[in-house]
Design a protein around this motif. Structure first.
Motif, short mmCIF file in Angstrom:
data_model
loop_
_atom_site.label_atom_id
_atom_site.label_comp_id
_atom_site.label_asym_id
_atom_site.label_seq_id
_atom_site.Cartn_x
_atom_site.Cartn_y
_atom_site.Cartn_z
N GLU A 1 -7.11 1.77 -4.33
CA GLU A 1 -5.71 1.79 -4.74
C GLU A 1 -5.33 0.45 -5.40
O GLU A 1 -4.65 0.42 -6.43
CB GLU A 1 -4.83 2.04 -3.50
CG GLU A 1 -3.36 2.06 -3.81
CD GLU A 1 -2.51 2.25 -2.55
OE1 GLU A 1 -3.03 2.73 -1.52
OE2 GLU A 1 -1.32 1.90 -2.61
N ALA A 2 -5.82 -0.63 -4.82
CA ALA A 2 -5.50 -1.95 -5.35
C ALA A 2 -6.13 -2.16 -6.73
O ALA A 2 -5.51 -2.78 -7.61
CB ALA A 2 -5.97 -3.03 -4.38
N LYS B 1 0.84 -1.21 0.00
CA LYS B 1 0.00 0.00 0.00
C LYS B 1 0.87 1.26 0.00
O LYS B 1 1.92 1.28 0.65
CB LYS B 1 -0.92 0.00 1.21
CG LYS B 1 -0.16 0.06 2.52
CD LYS B 1 -1.09 -0.11 3.71
CE LYS B 1 -0.34 -0.05 5.00
NZ LYS B 1 -0.74 -1.09 5.95
N TYR B 2 0.42 2.26 -0.71
CA TYR B 2 1.10 3.56 -0.88
C TYR B 2 2.33 3.49 -1.76
O TYR B 2 2.94 4.51 -2.04
CB TYR B 2 1.51 4.18 0.47
CG TYR B 2 0.36 4.51 1.37
CD1 TYR B 2 -0.47 5.60 1.10
CD2 TYR B 2 0.08 3.73 2.48
CE1 TYR B 2 -1.53 5.90 1.92
CE2 TYR B 2 -0.98 4.02 3.31
CZ TYR B 2 -1.79 5.11 3.03
OH TYR B 2 -2.84 5.40 3.84
N GLU C 1 -2.63 -5.60 -0.31
CA GLU C 1 -3.00 -4.18 -0.39
C GLU C 1 -4.08 -3.95 0.64
O GLU C 1 -4.85 -4.86 0.95
CB GLU C 1 -3.54 -3.85 -1.79
CG GLU C 1 -2.47 -3.80 -2.87
CD GLU C 1 -1.65 -2.50 -2.82
OE1 GLU C 1 -2.15 -1.48 -2.31
OE2 GLU C 1 -0.49 -2.52 -3.29
N ASN C 2 -4.17 -2.74 1.18
CA ASN C 2 -5.22 -2.58 2.18
C ASN C 2 -6.31 -1.60 1.79
O ASN C 2 -7.29 -1.46 2.52
CB ASN C 2 -4.65 -2.28 3.57
CG ASN C 2 -4.45 -0.83 3.83
OD1 ASN C 2 -4.20 -0.07 2.89
ND2 ASN C 2 -4.56 -0.43 5.08
N ARG C 3 -6.18 -0.95 0.63
CA ARG C 3 -7.26 -0.04 0.22
C ARG C 3 -7.78 -0.47 -1.15
O ARG C 3 -7.04 -0.46 -2.14
CB ARG C 3 -6.72 1.39 0.17
CG ARG C 3 -6.19 1.83 1.54
CD ARG C 3 -5.81 3.27 1.57
NE ARG C 3 -4.84 3.60 0.52
CZ ARG C 3 -4.44 4.83 0.26
NH1 ARG C 3 -4.92 5.85 0.93
NH2 ARG C 3 -3.56 5.04 -0.69
N ARG D 1 6.20 4.47 4.95
CA ARG D 1 5.10 4.96 4.12
C ARG D 1 4.96 6.45 4.34
O ARG D 1 5.23 6.96 5.42
CB ARG D 1 3.79 4.28 4.53
CG ARG D 1 3.73 2.81 4.18
CD ARG D 1 2.39 2.22 4.50
NE ARG D 1 2.18 1.99 5.93
CZ ARG D 1 2.56 0.90 6.58
NH1 ARG D 1 3.22 -0.05 5.95
NH2 ARG D 1 2.32 0.76 7.86
#
Ligand SMILES: *Cc1c(COP(=O)(O)O)cnc(C)c1O
Length: 251
Positions: A78-79, A53-54, A73-75, A246
């Motif tokens: 975004e993924a 992520k980021y 990925e956590n969002r 991050r």
């Protein structure tokens, strides 16, 4: 391990980053090996899941060239973008962050696994969306799901209490579109990680009694992966130690 060629101009930045990622990866794999040796475990039982992520798709591509195939990925939004960008590579994407039901249809188009299932409603929505994606050919396999277990009482971080795991597991197991893989947890920041990981291992053992296929214990991050491996983790989700700091920290 792949060597990084020396080139001029704009490529230098990418090469520098790829070399940095290669060094970090070696360091993290060495930590995992050492933790497995200390715990008397086979390193083949513990998967490294880079959490990207980021960080840009080019970092994922660099790690892919170093042999990594699974990425976390956590969002969801975004993924989505990264999965579209890297579609041809055949990455196995794991969503490790919280998921709202209105994002489910997008997520099942690219996700191999969702680690953060914490309600029957979310599980049902994932099953329905996965069924539709299978029918339309957007995906070819069932969705792996992990139940996120909450070890504190902070609902903002997601997860169900250990007591609620069996009922949710039974619910998930009824869906042909979902494959119950195991459990995931993010230990509370202030807690004693050994005590928390031991509790989690108990939850996992109880789950396997009723669901022998649910073997995955997704636990341990940059700061505590050794403790998690000592307590049976099968998947360490590593961001910072691999990728660097991050720009913004997330929950
Ligand atoms: C970001 C993230 C990680 C990785 O955390 P680090 O401490 O940077 O290794 C692991 N799990 C989840 C759910 C995350 O969001």
């Amino acid at each position: 391990m792949q060597t990084v060629p020396d080139t001029d101009g704009a490529e230098n930045g990418n090469d520098f980053r790829a070399a940095e990622l290669a060094t970090n990866l070696e360091g993290v794999l060495a930590r995992i090996d050492a933790a497995c040796a200390a715990a008397g475990r086979d390193p083949a039982e513990v998967r490294l899941l880079p959490v990207t992520k980021y960080f840009p798709a080019s970092d994922i591509a660099a790690l892919y060239r170093l042999g990594r195939r699974d990425f976390g990925e956590n969002r969801p939004q975004e993924a989505d973008v990264k999965a579209a960008e890297l579609g041809a590579l055949g990455v196995r994407w794991h969503l490790v962050g919280q998921l709202q039901r209105n994002k489910v249809r997008q997520v099942v188009r690219w996700a191999h696994a969702v680690h953060s299932v914490d309600s029957e409603r979310l599980a049902t929505a994932l099953a329905t969306a996965t069924g539709a994606a299978l029918d339309s050919g957007e995906r070819g396999t069932a969705l792996e799901v992990l139940i996120q277990v909450s070890l504190d009482d902070d609902p903002a971080r997601g997860g169900v209490t250990p007591d609620a795991v069996p009922a949710l597991a039974d619910h998930i197991a009824e869906s042909a579109e979902l494959r119950l893989a195991g459990i995931m947890a993010i230990p509370p920041r202030a807690a004693d990680p050994d005590a928390e990981f031991a509790r989690l291992a108990e939850v996992c053992t109880r789950l396997r009694t009723g669901h022998p296929g649910a073997t995955e214990l997704s636990a341990g991050m940059s700061n505590d992966l050794e403790r998690a491996i000592a307590h049976g983790s099968t998947c360490v989700r590593v961001g910072t130690a691999l990728m660097g700091g991050r720009p913004i920290t997330s929950a």
